[in-house]
Design a protein around this motif. Structure first.
Motif, PDB file in Angstrom:
ATOM      1  N   UNK A  72       0.845  -1.185   0.000  1.00  0.00           N
ATOM      2  CA  UNK A  72       0.000   0.000   0.000  1.00  0.00           C
ATOM      3  C   UNK A  72       0.884   1.239   0.000  1.00  0.00           C
ATOM      4  N   UNK A  73       0.825   2.021  -1.047  1.00  0.00           N
ATOM      5  CA  UNK A  73       1.686   3.203  -1.173  1.00  0.00           C
ATOM      6  C   UNK A  73       0.873   4.466  -0.942  1.00  0.00           C
ATOM      7  N   UNK A  74       0.447   4.661   0.301  1.00  0.00           N
ATOM      8  CA  UNK A  74      -0.329   5.866   0.618  1.00  0.00           C
ATOM      9  C   UNK A  74       0.505   6.842   1.397  1.00  0.00           C
TER      10      UNK A  74
END
Length: 74
Positions: A72-74
């Motif tokens: 998850x690249x948040x």
């Protein structure tokens, strides 16, 4: 590095193990693993098939796969 080929079911000519070996070597691989190909080969990336299932009935369950998840690249 991943190599997925469209098989004869999609109108392609398929590939032998030697064909795959040569492609991998040309791109710098020196260790590789080969999974069963045929109708179960597909490559899915960013919500689209780059190599769609060859099986006329679509996707099917397989016993072995490679899954690469960037997280998850948040």
């Amino acid at each position: 590095m991943l190599l997925a080929l469209s098989g004869r079911g999609n109108g392609g000519i398929g590939a032998s193990l030697l064909d795959c070996e040569q492609v991998m070597l040309e791109h710098g691989a020196y260790v590789a693993a080969n999974l069963d190909g045929g109708y179960s080969s597909e490559l899915y990336y960013k919500n689209q098939f780059l190599v769609p299932p060859s099986n006329p009935l679509g996707e099917r369950y397989v016993a072995t796969s490679f899954v690469v998840d960037g997280g998850n690249k948040t």
